[in-house]
Write a protein that holds these residues in place. Sequence first.
Motif, PDB file in Angstrom:
ATOM      1  N   LYS A 147     -18.871 -25.316  -9.113  1.00 55.12           N
ATOM      2  CA  LYS A 147     -17.592 -24.767  -9.586  1.00 55.12           C
ATOM      3  C   LYS A 147     -16.460 -25.769  -9.388  1.00 55.12           C
ATOM      4  CE  LYS A 147     -14.509 -20.810  -8.862  1.00 55.12           C
ATOM      5  NZ  LYS A 147     -14.295 -19.573  -8.076  1.00 55.12           N
ATOM      6  N   LEU A 148     -16.453 -26.443  -8.242  1.00 55.12           N
ATOM      7  CA  LEU A 148     -15.428 -27.445  -7.956  1.00 55.12           C
ATOM      8  C   LEU A 148     -15.467 -28.583  -8.983  1.00 55.12           C
ATOM      9  CD1 LEU A 148     -13.250 -28.341  -5.860  1.00 55.12           C
ATOM     10  CD2 LEU A 148     -15.070 -29.581  -4.699  1.00 55.12           C
ATOM     11  N   ASP A 149     -16.672 -29.065  -9.274  1.00 55.18           N
ATOM     12  CA  ASP A 149     -16.830 -30.136 -10.276  1.00 55.18           C
ATOM     13  C   ASP A 149     -16.448 -29.652 -11.671  1.00 55.18           C
ATOM     14  OD1 ASP A 149     -17.731 -31.932  -8.352  1.00 55.18           O
ATOM     15  OD2 ASP A 149     -19.839 -31.389  -8.643  1.00 55.18           O
ATOM     16  N   PHE A 150     -16.756 -28.403 -11.953  1.00 50.14           N
ATOM     17  CA  PHE A 150     -16.431 -27.833 -13.266  1.00 50.14           C
ATOM     18  C   PHE A 150     -14.922 -27.760 -13.483  1.00 50.14           C
ATOM     19  CE2 PHE A 150     -15.642 -23.833 -15.714  1.00 50.14           C
ATOM     20  CZ  PHE A 150     -15.983 -24.334 -16.963  1.00 50.14           C
ATOM     21  N   MET A 151     -14.187 -27.324 -12.457  1.00 45.87           N
ATOM     22  CA  MET A 151     -12.724 -27.261 -12.557  1.00 45.87           C
ATOM     23  C   MET A 151     -12.124 -28.657 -12.718  1.00 45.87           C
ATOM     24  SD  MET A 151     -11.912 -24.169 -12.627  1.00 45.87           S
ATOM     25  CE  MET A 151     -12.770 -22.621 -12.388  1.00 45.87           C
ATOM     26  N   LYS A 152     -12.732 -29.603 -12.042  1.00 49.25           N
ATOM     27  CA  LYS A 152     -12.293 -30.996 -12.165  1.00 49.25           C
ATOM     28  C   LYS A 152     -12.508 -31.509 -13.581  1.00 49.25           C
ATOM     29  CE  LYS A 152     -12.896 -35.412  -9.763  1.00 49.25           C
ATOM     30  NZ  LYS A 152     -13.705 -36.129  -8.733  1.00 49.25           N
ATOM     31  N   LEU A 153     -13.617 -31.098 -14.175  1.00 49.48           N
ATOM     32  CA  LEU A 153     -13.922 -31.485 -15.556  1.00 49.48           C
ATOM     33  C   LEU A 153     -12.905 -30.897 -16.537  1.00 49.48           C
ATOM     34  CD1 LEU A 153     -15.777 -32.714 -17.739  1.00 49.48           C
ATOM     35  CD2 LEU A 153     -17.178 -30.642 -17.586  1.00 49.48           C
ATOM     36  N   LEU A 154     -12.552 -29.631 -16.343  1.00 53.46           N
ATOM     37  CA  LEU A 154     -11.571 -28.991 -17.217  1.00 53.46           C
ATOM     38  C   LEU A 154     -10.212 -29.690 -17.137  1.00 53.46           C
ATOM     39  CD1 LEU A 154     -12.270 -25.154 -16.700  1.00 53.46           C
ATOM     40  CD2 LEU A 154     -12.995 -26.611 -18.607  1.00 53.46           C
ATOM     41  N   GLU A 155      -9.869 -30.137 -15.925  1.00 53.07           N
ATOM     42  CA  GLU A 155      -8.584 -30.816 -15.720  1.00 53.07           C
ATOM     43  C   GLU A 155      -8.559 -32.232 -16.272  1.00 53.07           C
ATOM     44  OE1 GLU A 155      -6.135 -29.666 -11.913  1.00 53.07           O
ATOM     45  OE2 GLU A 155      -8.221 -30.003 -11.312  1.00 53.07           O
ATOM     46  N   SER A 156      -9.735 -32.812 -16.524  1.00 55.14           N
ATOM     47  CA  SER A 156      -9.817 -34.223 -16.926  1.00 55.14           C
ATOM     48  C   SER A 156      -9.326 -34.488 -18.347  1.00 55.14           C
ATOM     49  CB  SER A 156     -11.256 -34.725 -16.784  1.00 55.14           C
ATOM     50  OG  SER A 156     -12.113 -34.018 -17.667  1.00 55.14           O
ATOM     51  N   GLY A 157      -8.920 -33.451 -19.070  1.00 59.16           N
ATOM     52  CA  GLY A 157      -8.424 -33.631 -20.440  1.00 59.16           C
ATOM     53  C   GLY A 157      -8.953 -32.599 -21.416  1.00 59.16           C
ATOM     54  N   ILE A 158      -9.929 -31.808 -20.983  1.00 56.01           N
ATOM     55  CA  ILE A 158     -10.540 -30.826 -21.887  1.00 56.01           C
ATOM     56  C   ILE A 158      -9.573 -29.676 -22.178  1.00 56.01           C
ATOM     57  CG2 ILE A 158     -12.338 -29.060 -22.034  1.00 56.01           C
ATOM     58  CD1 ILE A 158     -14.230 -31.088 -20.741  1.00 56.01           C
ATOM     59  N   LEU A 159      -8.862 -29.178 -21.146  1.00 59.44           N
ATOM     60  CA  LEU A 159      -7.909 -28.079 -21.366  1.00 59.44           C
ATOM     61  C   LEU A 159      -6.796 -28.505 -22.332  1.00 59.44           C
ATOM     62  CD1 LEU A 159      -7.528 -26.554 -17.769  1.00 59.44           C
ATOM     63  CD2 LEU A 159      -8.692 -25.540 -19.724  1.00 59.44           C
ATOM     64  N   ASN A 160      -6.313 -29.715 -22.182  1.00 61.50           N
ATOM     65  CA  ASN A 160      -5.259 -30.215 -23.090  1.00 61.50           C
ATOM     66  C   ASN A 160      -5.788 -30.370 -24.508  1.00 61.50           C
ATOM     67  OD1 ASN A 160      -3.331 -30.356 -21.052  1.00 61.50           O
ATOM     68  ND2 ASN A 160      -3.875 -32.460 -20.512  1.00 61.50           N
ATOM     69  N   ALA A 161      -7.035 -30.836 -24.632  1.00 55.17           N
ATOM     70  CA  ALA A 161      -7.647 -30.991 -25.960  1.00 55.17           C
ATOM     71  C   ALA A 161      -7.835 -29.634 -26.636  1.00 55.17           C
ATOM     72  CB  ALA A 161      -8.981 -31.719 -25.836  1.00 55.17           C
ATOM     73  N   CYS A 162      -8.140 -28.604 -25.821  1.00 56.49           N
ATOM     74  CA  CYS A 162      -8.287 -27.242 -26.354  1.00 56.49           C
ATOM     75  C   CYS A 162      -6.942 -26.718 -26.873  1.00 56.49           C
ATOM     76  CB  CYS A 162      -8.835 -26.301 -25.294  1.00 56.49           C
ATOM     77  SG  CYS A 162     -10.546 -26.593 -24.856  1.00 56.49           S
ATOM     78  N   LYS A 163      -5.883 -26.978 -26.127  1.00 58.69           N
ATOM     79  CA  LYS A 163      -4.544 -26.525 -26.541  1.00 58.69           C
ATOM     80  C   LYS A 163      -4.091 -27.225 -27.813  1.00 58.69           C
ATOM     81  CE  LYS A 163      -2.760 -25.149 -22.033  1.00 58.69           C
ATOM     82  NZ  LYS A 163      -1.732 -25.380 -21.012  1.00 58.69           N
ATOM     83  N   GLU A 164      -4.536 -28.465 -27.973  1.00 59.42           N
ATOM     84  CA  GLU A 164      -4.179 -29.225 -29.181  1.00 59.42           C
ATOM     85  C   GLU A 164      -5.119 -28.919 -30.348  1.00 59.42           C
ATOM     86  OE1 GLU A 164      -4.293 -33.237 -27.834  1.00 59.42           O
ATOM     87  OE2 GLU A 164      -2.558 -33.005 -26.512  1.00 59.42           O
ATOM     88  N   ASP A 165      -6.020 -27.951 -30.124  1.00 59.16           N
ATOM     89  CA  ASP A 165      -6.959 -27.491 -31.157  1.00 59.16           C
ATOM     90  C   ASP A 165      -7.946 -28.593 -31.581  1.00 59.16           C
ATOM     91  OD1 ASP A 165      -7.973 -25.367 -32.599  1.00 59.16           O
ATOM     92  OD2 ASP A 165      -6.823 -25.843 -34.411  1.00 59.16           O
ATOM     93  N   LYS A 166      -8.254 -29.479 -30.662  1.00 60.00           N
ATOM     94  CA  LYS A 166      -9.226 -30.530 -30.949  1.00 60.00           C
ATOM     95  C   LYS A 166     -10.627 -30.151 -30.480  1.00 60.00           C
ATOM     96  CE  LYS A 166      -5.884 -34.328 -30.558  1.00 60.00           C
ATOM     97  NZ  LYS A 166      -5.500 -35.542 -29.785  1.00 60.00           N
ATOM     98  N   VAL A 167     -10.685 -29.285 -29.452  1.00 63.12           N
ATOM     99  CA  VAL A 167     -11.964 -28.889 -28.854  1.00 63.12           C
ATOM    100  C   VAL A 167     -12.044 -27.367 -28.802  1.00 63.12           C
ATOM    101  CG1 VAL A 167     -13.411 -28.972 -26.778  1.00 63.12           C
ATOM    102  CG2 VAL A 167     -12.067 -30.978 -27.428  1.00 63.12           C
ATOM    103  N   LYS A 168     -13.257 -26.843 -29.118  1.00 64.48           N
ATOM    104  CA  LYS A 168     -13.534 -25.411 -29.010  1.00 64.48           C
ATOM    105  C   LYS A 168     -14.560 -25.180 -27.891  1.00 64.48           C
ATOM    106  CE  LYS A 168     -11.326 -24.243 -32.911  1.00 64.48           C
ATOM    107  NZ  LYS A 168     -10.152 -23.364 -32.948  1.00 64.48           N
ATOM    108  N   ILE A 169     -14.343 -24.107 -27.137  1.00 67.89           N
ATOM    109  CA  ILE A 169     -15.233 -23.787 -26.003  1.00 67.89           C
ATOM    110  C   ILE A 169     -16.131 -22.604 -26.376  1.00 67.89           C
ATOM    111  CG2 ILE A 169     -15.366 -23.038 -23.589  1.00 67.89           C
ATOM    112  CD1 ILE A 169     -12.675 -24.324 -23.126  1.00 67.89           C
ATOM    113  N   GLY A 170     -17.430 -22.776 -26.101  1.00 69.48           N
ATOM    114  CA  GLY A 170     -18.392 -21.691 -26.344  1.00 69.48           C
ATOM    115  C   GLY A 170     -19.094 -21.307 -25.068  1.00 69.48           C
ATOM    116  N   LEU A 171     -19.301 -20.002 -24.864  1.00 77.87           N
ATOM    117  CA  LEU A 171     -20.011 -19.500 -23.672  1.00 77.87           C
ATOM    118  C   LEU A 171     -21.398 -19.054 -24.105  1.00 77.87           C
ATOM    119  CD1 LEU A 171     -17.172 -17.334 -22.024  1.00 77.87           C
ATOM    120  CD2 LEU A 171     -17.694 -19.745 -21.663  1.00 77.87           C
ATOM    121  N   PHE A 172     -22.409 -19.856 -23.713  1.00 76.39           N
ATOM    122  CA  PHE A 172     -23.783 -19.555 -24.110  1.00 76.39           C
ATOM    123  C   PHE A 172     -24.450 -18.658 -23.054  1.00 76.39           C
ATOM    124  CE2 PHE A 172     -28.307 -20.835 -23.635  1.00 76.39           C
ATOM    125  CZ  PHE A 172     -28.794 -20.161 -24.753  1.00 76.39           C
TER     126      PHE A 172
END
Length: 292
Positions: free
Chosen positions: A267-292
């Motif tokens: 979980k700690l590594d996952f939160m770090k990954l989200l902070e690395s630029g993925i959340l910002n890319a999602c807000k800019e509509d560049k990346v979509k997140i899927g829950l499998f």
Amino acid sequence: MGDDLGDEWWAHEGKSDVSDAEEETQQDEQPTEKPNLKTKPEKRKSVTEKTAKAKKKKKNEQKECVIPQKTDTDEGKSPKPKRKRKKKKTITDVLSSSEPKPGCPADLQNVVTQYFSDKRSVIEQEELKLLDSCFLSSNDLTHTLSSYLKQVCPKWSKIQKQHTQQSSVVLLIVCSSALRTIELIKQLTAFKGEAKVLKLFAKHIKVEEQVKLLQKGVTHIGVGTPGRISALIEKEGLSLRALKYLVLDWNWRDQKLRRMVDVPEVKLDFMKLLESGILNACKEDKVKIGLF
């Protein structure tokens, strides 16, 4: 002549009377002195015996005081039973007694909010919230990985042909372990087509080797753990420029029925990954997140 005899007799008789009187006085004085000598040691002896008895009595009294006496109330009381501590329920206990539910965007939002609640200000927490438009449709637990990806990426064949950037991937699948990574790669067979897939985990593979593989050619799909993916992003071995889809292995549970976000270190590594630029890319509509 007669007067001389009378004087002698008187002198003799008078002396004897005087001597007898002196003897009587001496006899009277002698017995009075002897008892005084005998009484003194007797008195000392009696005094020492009395003191010895008094000390012995005091010791006995002290000993009696030391011994605790049981009262009626103590005898009547029964020992208090020890309270059994309630065993805290583990995630396994909770999940084993409940039916598994498919993940949804709100679940991810709650995990992110709880994690950053004591690490970010209220304004910063607002910035972490994602709109529903940032998410792909979630797996309803009826899909395999290939069928799910076909649903959320219907134009995959066209997208993979257009991807030409090195050190980057179009599709990133995040899971909890190396073994799970291998399982998911096997399940991709029906979906990937001609796409190149790269394993992104730490077990038996050095981060430098993975950086070289990413730089060597074009990689379309990356499957791995959040810890190694974050390390590759930090070392600029993996770029997020071409990333379009981030798929989280959300519903899968290990032997202890834990999801990826239920394991503290993952979980700690996952939160770090989200902070690395993925959340910002999602807000800019560049990346979509899927829950499998």
